[in-house]
Design a protein around this motif. Structure first.
Motif, PDB file in Angstrom:
ATOM      1  N   LYS A 715       0.721  -1.156   0.203  1.00 42.68           N
ATOM      2  CA  LYS A 715      -0.088   0.142   0.228  1.00 42.68           C
ATOM      3  C   LYS A 715       0.781   1.490   0.146  1.00 42.68           C
ATOM      4  O   LYS A 715       0.677   2.681  -0.561  1.00 42.68           O
ATOM      5  CB  LYS A 715      -0.527   0.177   1.342  1.00 42.68           C
ATOM      6  N   GLY A 716       2.191   1.023   1.190  1.00 45.68           N
ATOM      7  CA  GLY A 716       2.942   2.749   0.853  1.00 45.68           C
ATOM      8  C   GLY A 716       3.372   3.121  -0.391  1.00 45.68           C
ATOM      9  O   GLY A 716       3.740   4.279  -1.360  1.00 45.68           O
ATOM     10  N   THR A 717       3.637   2.267  -1.299  1.00 44.05           N
ATOM     11  CA  THR A 717       4.406   1.763  -2.311  1.00 44.05           C
ATOM     12  C   THR A 717       3.646   2.138  -3.718  1.00 44.05           C
ATOM     13  O   THR A 717       3.639   2.169  -4.930  1.00 44.05           O
ATOM     14  CB  THR A 717       5.777   1.043  -2.906  1.00 44.05           C
ATOM     15  N   LEU A 718       2.285   2.585  -3.437  1.00 44.24           N
ATOM     16  CA  LEU A 718       0.956   2.399  -4.286  1.00 44.24           C
ATOM     17  C   LEU A 718       0.455   1.514  -5.031  1.00 44.24           C
ATOM     18  O   LEU A 718       0.360   1.643  -6.292  1.00 44.24           O
ATOM     19  CB  LEU A 718       1.250   4.035  -4.973  1.00 44.24           C
ATOM     20  N   LEU A 719       1.193  -0.069  -4.924  1.00 41.52           N
ATOM     21  CA  LEU A 719       1.127  -0.828  -5.394  1.00 41.52           C
ATOM     22  C   LEU A 719      -0.050  -1.531  -5.264  1.00 41.52           C
ATOM     23  O   LEU A 719      -0.783  -2.095  -6.447  1.00 41.52           O
ATOM     24  CB  LEU A 719       2.161  -2.106  -5.428  1.00 41.52           C
ATOM     25  N   LYS A 720      -1.394  -1.615  -4.107  1.00 42.45           N
ATOM     26  CA  LYS A 720      -1.775  -1.523  -3.556  1.00 42.45           C
ATOM     27  C   LYS A 720      -3.088  -0.808  -3.508  1.00 42.45           C
ATOM     28  O   LYS A 720      -3.791  -1.889  -3.104  1.00 42.45           O
ATOM     29  CB  LYS A 720      -1.850  -3.714  -2.798  1.00 42.45           C
ATOM     30  N   ARG A 721      -2.677   0.229  -3.815  1.00 44.93           N
ATOM     31  CA  ARG A 721      -3.882   1.422  -3.772  1.00 44.93           C
ATOM     32  C   ARG A 721      -4.457   1.113  -4.895  1.00 44.93           C
ATOM     33  O   ARG A 721      -4.842   0.427  -5.481  1.00 44.93           O
ATOM     34  CB  ARG A 721      -3.413   3.003  -3.999  1.00 44.93           C
ATOM     35  N   LYS A 722      -5.398   2.171  -5.751  1.00 43.73           N
ATOM     36  CA  LYS A 722      -6.359   1.780  -6.707  1.00 43.73           C
ATOM     37  C   LYS A 722      -5.684   2.157  -7.940  1.00 43.73           C
ATOM     38  O   LYS A 722      -4.271   2.353  -8.037  1.00 43.73           O
ATOM     39  CB  LYS A 722      -6.861   3.502  -7.045  1.00 43.73           C
ATOM     40  N   VAL A 723      -5.762   0.991  -8.994  1.00 46.26           N
ATOM     41  CA  VAL A 723      -5.497   0.536  -9.875  1.00 46.26           C
ATOM     42  C   VAL A 723      -5.006   1.703 -11.140  1.00 46.26           C
ATOM     43  O   VAL A 723      -3.819   1.767 -11.269  1.00 46.26           O
ATOM     44  CB  VAL A 723      -5.951  -0.826 -10.948  1.00 46.26           C
ATOM     45  N   GLN A 724      -5.821   2.924 -10.859  1.00 46.90           N
ATOM     46  CA  GLN A 724      -5.545   3.726 -12.352  1.00 46.90           C
ATOM     47  C   GLN A 724      -4.268   4.576 -11.818  1.00 46.90           C
ATOM     48  O   GLN A 724      -3.629   5.289 -12.221  1.00 46.90           O
ATOM     49  CB  GLN A 724      -6.866   4.738 -11.942  1.00 46.90           C
ATOM     50  N   LEU A 725      -4.416   4.586 -10.482  1.00 41.90           N
ATOM     51  CA  LEU A 725      -3.174   5.815 -10.112  1.00 41.90           C
ATOM     52  C   LEU A 725      -2.031   4.976  -9.956  1.00 41.90           C
ATOM     53  O   LEU A 725      -0.666   5.406 -10.744  1.00 41.90           O
ATOM     54  CB  LEU A 725      -2.739   6.046  -8.332  1.00 41.90           C
ATOM     55  N   LEU A 726      -1.743   3.281 -10.027  1.00 44.33           N
ATOM     56  CA  LEU A 726      -0.284   2.737 -10.627  1.00 44.33           C
ATOM     57  C   LEU A 726      -0.251   3.211 -11.963  1.00 44.33           C
ATOM     58  O   LEU A 726       0.954   3.045 -12.645  1.00 44.33           O
ATOM     59  CB  LEU A 726      -0.863   0.983  -9.969  1.00 44.33           C
ATOM     60  N   ARG A 727      -1.258   3.053 -12.822  1.00 45.92           N
ATOM     61  CA  ARG A 727      -1.250   2.822 -14.572  1.00 45.92           C
ATOM     62  C   ARG A 727      -0.790   4.320 -14.726  1.00 45.92           C
ATOM     63  O   ARG A 727      -0.089   4.402 -15.434  1.00 45.92           O
ATOM     64  CB  ARG A 727      -2.623   2.669 -14.590  1.00 45.92           C
ATOM     65  N   VAL A 728      -1.205   5.865 -13.681  1.00 48.04           N
ATOM     66  CA  VAL A 728      -0.433   6.503 -13.795  1.00 48.04           C
ATOM     67  C   VAL A 728       0.969   6.646 -13.800  1.00 48.04           C
ATOM     68  O   VAL A 728       1.774   7.879 -14.288  1.00 48.04           O
ATOM     69  CB  VAL A 728      -1.112   8.182 -13.307  1.00 48.04           C
ATOM     70  N   LEU A 729       1.401   6.319 -12.648  1.00 39.53           N
ATOM     71  CA  LEU A 729       3.076   5.795 -12.826  1.00 39.53           C
ATOM     72  C   LEU A 729       3.551   5.685 -13.481  1.00 39.53           C
ATOM     73  O   LEU A 729       4.679   5.795 -13.533  1.00 39.53           O
ATOM     74  CB  LEU A 729       2.781   5.486 -10.957  1.00 39.53           C
TER      75      LEU A 729
END
Length: 890
Positions: A715-729
């Motif tokens: 969650k902290g590395t944004l891997l398990k947050r919103k998928v759209q957030l990871l896609r933008v990253l």
């Protein structure tokens, strides 16, 4: 066939033959009067007041539950048993055990008088010859009573007499064995009513006797055999009482009223035992299910002292073999379960490949099966899977399972299992639940011994720190040495790079770093994983969603990537991808540390490493581009002076300033993100995990803390947050790599340029002058840079990348602010996690650049500034004054 008193019963099953006013005594073989005080004719006092009930109503007492196939020639076994009497696997079997169940000898089932099956055959013969039976009404009432009492005593032993006969009844719940009084004319109502009251007792005895006979088979298990043995003792007590009653009859002291008085207490006891046998037979219960039935029956009749005592006697007898298996599991960690009744099951032997899954898959709780279908039983109301565990052990089932696991861990590690129960103390069922205290004591003792082993001799903390150093990139110099050593290989297509070559470069990087003396690096291997970050994440989510095991084992099916050569199909499909996009680390965690870090955990560490490795690669590439732009300082100063002199913006200056700003913006974003991940996510979480690991009292707690740590890392590395957030990253990362490719045009080979200058100035006066050569080289570099900065191949991609990166950065900021608001509203994150998200937002927008650009873009398209409000609201505003990235011309 012998009666309870030792007399012989004729082959037709009739116990008495009338001889006029006398009868032949089957016990002593002599003719005598029925009773000295019954010579006179007896007339019931209330004969006219008693309404004669129907024979069918008195024949069968519909109080017992359905019997199922209890009276079938061969009762069916429940489906799902691990093996049949012949040793072959049964249909729908859930166990892989190959142990053979011994069959019952053939003579035991072929001789009907050894099994009680003869009563059904005799009843069929007597039903066919009912018309030839002598009429009971032809005798005087005094002799009728004696004959009825004598036949009742025979029926009490599951025999069929002359006037009280057994007959097979096909009922809705299964075949039953009923008893009836054979009459053709008017029988004395009082005698018939009194005898009819005792007919259900005959059925109770027949049900209990049939249950005892059928549950002797080995495949029914030790619990059924123990219960059948206890019921057999009840029948022996009953047969002894019948023998005493027969002695009273021969002495002329037993009447129907006296018989009714004597049989009322045992009638209730036998009804209780028969109802237990009927329910167990109808549901095909064995093992834990049978113990559950007995336990519930004990609780239901708590107000009946005598009935509760009898039910408790049956429960203790049936639970004795189960508690023997339980005691051996808790003391030695061995499963002594020949007939698959115990709550714990083992799936396979411990091998090198199965060590990683030892704790989660080798020993598990036995799933509850539906006896009718052999399939898993319906889940509980909470959604958890049902287990074949007695209800009185349900509270400690996890402790029982873990205790045996601890002992097996110590045994497989070469240590003697700890003594978990004091010598001379044995487990047995009791109403005071003392066995629960013993189980908890055994669990604490085994857990303490296993924790001493893991923390001390096995070095749990040191072993887990390997994952932090290499997979979480805490050993940063090793990773940088590897990137420098394998720079050219990581840029080539993965199909062109042998895995052995990467492994040698990795070993060289380890030896040249501060980890040169780390012995654990021998198990650190290079591998290729051709999945993307999103695909790896989806595999983790799917594995967690498809598991039907408890929450403690959510990813048991997830396997890590191990070193393996590329196949022909992989070379065709993914062989053109850069090697850096497929590189990953693999590590073989030693036993027994792989209990805490199983294969599913290593797979998650690999995904985090792939994410961090790609981001560090992007930061490294951007830093290299920054050094390239530092070489354009002289050109920048010249263009600045030209701008001051002409007061006009040149193409070169605008292109250079735009690309430099974009480089600084990208470098700032990825550097701040990596700083956030390293110092605000990984380090605090690892320190907290180490503290919890040192204070944990059991291995289960450590596993749970490790699982929670990994979940928070994702969650902290944004891997398990919103998928759209990871896609933008990931999109931002791709734009940065494209910018690096475009900026490569500005890189100048100074050695080649020096040679060209020397060739041009050869033979001239400037060729021997150092200053002249330097000036010529500078002019040569400036002309090359001017050509690049004015070419559309450079200016157009930079302009497009700048627009896309700024738009994606604004979208990332908005998504990140939305994630923070959602986590704050849902209360799913801890205070530290929420603060870390706020710190990341503040790092990325420390001077309000992102929010201001987003607001300007929003105002230009919709005339509103609402886009930046979410980010500014999350950070508490972004109006602090500092140096902005957009200083200068855009």
């Amino acid at each position: 066939m012998q009666t309870a008193a030792g007399g012989a019963v004729p082959a037709d099953g009739v116990s008495q033959q009338p001889l006029g006013n006398h009868y032949r005594n089957p016990v002593f073989g002599e003719a005598q009067r029925p009773s000295p005080d019954k010579s006179k004719e007896y007339t019931p006092k209330y004969a006219g007041a008693i309404r004669q009930p129907s024979t069918e109503a008195l024949m069968l007492e519909p109080s017992l539950p359905p019997l199922g196939d209890l009276f079938a020639p061969q009762p069916e076994l429940p489906l799902g048993l691990p093996c049949t009497p012949s040793g072959n696997a049964a249909p729908n079997s859930s166990s892989t055990s190959s142990s053979s169940v011994p069959p019952v000898p053939g003579w035991d089932t072929s001789r009907p008088y050894l099994t009680g099956q003869f009563i059904l055959e005799v009843s069929a013969k007597q039903a066919a010859g009912r018309a030839s039976a002598e009429v009971l009404e032809s005798y005087p009432p005094s002799l009728q009573e004696t004959l009825l009492v004598d036949d009742l005593l025979s029926a009490f032993l599951c025999l069929s007499g002359t006037y009280i006969r057994a007959r097979k009844v096909d009922a809705l719940g299964g075949t039953r064995l009923g008893y009836e009084i054979i009459t053709r004319e008017q029988l004395e109502p009082a005698l018939q009513e009194m005898a009819g009251r005792m007919l259900p007792l005959c059925e109770y005895v027949a049900v209990v006797q049939r249950y005892v006979e059928t549950r002797r088979a080995y495949e029914w298990g030790l619990v059924c055999q123990a219960l059948a043995g206890a019921m057999r003792h009840v029948l022996q007590d009953w047969e002894l009482m019948v023998a005493q009653l027969e002695h009273q009859l021969r002495a002329g002291k037993l009447t129907l009223q006296a018989l009714w008085y004597y049989v009322q207490p045992p009638m209730q006891a036998l009804r209780l035992v028969a109802s237990v046998a009927a329910e167990a037979s109808a549901a095909k219960l064995r093992g834990g299910g049978l113990l559950d039935l007995l336990h519930h029956r004990c609780a239901a009749i708590m107000g009946d002292a005598h009935g509760h005592k009898l039910a408790l006697r049956l429960l203790r007898a049936a639970a004795e073999p189960y508690f023997a298996m339980l005691e051996r599991w808790l003391v030695e960690g061995l499963l002594d379960d020949p007939y698959s009744e115990f709550m714990s099951i083992t799936r396979d032997s411990l091998t090198a490949e199965g060590q990683a899954a030892f704790w989660h898959t080798r020993y598990t709780l036995r799933p509850a099966l539906d006896p009718a279908t052999g399939l898993p039983a319906a889940a509980e109301a909470s959604g958890a899977a049902r287990h074949d565990v007695p209800v009185f052990l349900g509270r400690v089932k996890e402790a029982v399972l873990s205790t045996g696991k601890y002992l097996n861990v110590m045994r497989e590690s070469g240590r003697l299992p700890a003594r978990t129960l004091p010598l001379g103390v044995h487990l047995e069922y009791d109403e005071g639940n003392k066995y629960l205290l013993r189980i908890e004591e055994a669990h604490r003792a085994a857990s303490s011994a296993a924790m001493v082993l893991l923390r001390g001799d096995m070095g749990l903390a040191t072993g887990l720190s390997v994952l932090k150093r290499y997979f979480l990139t805490a050993q940063g110099d090793t990773l940088l040495h590897f990137m420098d050593a394998a720079d050219s290989e990581l840029r080539l297509p993965v199909a062109q790079i042998p895995l052995l070559q990467l492994q040698s470069l990795l070993d060289m990087a380890v030896r040249s770093s501060s980890a040169a003396e780390d012995l654990t690096t021998a198990s650190l291997k290079a591998a290729f994983d051709y999945r993307t970050i999103l695909n790896m994440l989806m595999n983790i989510v799917n594995a967690a969603g498809s598991e039907a095991t408890p929450l403690k084992t959510p990813l048991a099916k997830l396997k890590p990537t191990t070193p393996a050569p590329m196949t022909a199909s992989e070379k065709t499909n993914v062989g053109r991808r850069p090697c850096r996009e497929c590189f990953i680390l693999s590590y073989a965690m030693p036993w027994p540390l792989n209990i805490v870090a199983p294969e599913s955990t290593i797979a998650q560490y690999q995904m985090v490493f792939r994410h961090l490795f790609e981001l560090k690669w992007v930061e490294r590439e951007l830093s290299r581009v920054c050094s390239v732009y530092q070489q354009t300082r002289s050109l920048h100063n010249r263009l600045t002076r030209k701008q001051r002199g002409t007061a006009s913006t040149s193409v070169e200056y605008g292109s250079l300033a735009r690309s430099y700003r974009l480089c600084m913006l990208m470098t700032h974003f990825f550097r701040q993100y990596l700083l956030y991940v390293t110092f605000e996510v990984l380090e605090p979480l690892w320190r907290a995990f180490q503290s919890k690991m040192q204070t944990a009292e059991s291995l289960d707690e450590i596993i749970e803390h490790h699982r929670a740590f990994l979940n928070r890392v994702l969650k902290g590395t944004l891997l398990k947050r919103k998928v759209q957030l990871l896609r933008v990253l990931l999109e931002l990362k791709g734009l940065a790599l494209k910018f690096v490719e475009v900026s490569a045009q500005l890189a100048i080979d100074h050695e080649a340029m020096e040679e060209e200058v020397l060739e041009l100035l050869a033979g001239s006066s400037k060729g021997s002058d150092e200053r002249g050569r330097r000036q010529a080289k500078v002019e040569r570099v400036r002309s090359a840079l001017d050509a690049v900065l004015t070419s559309p191949e450079f200016t157009q991609p930079v302009r497009e990348l700048q627009a896309k990166f700024q738009a994606s950065l604004a979208e990332f900021a908005g998504q990140l602010a939305g994630v923070h608001r959602q986590a704050q509203n849902d209360r799913t994150d801890t205070r530290e996690e929420l603060e870390s998200l706020l710190n990341l937002i503040a790092r990325l927008d420390f001077n309000g650049y992102v929010s201001s650009r987003a607001a300007a873009a929003k105002a230009s398209t919709r005339g509103s500034t609402a886009v930046g409000s979410g980010l500014a609201g999350a950070t508490g505003g972004g109006d602090r004054y500092t140096v902005r990235f957009d200083a200068g011309s855009s």
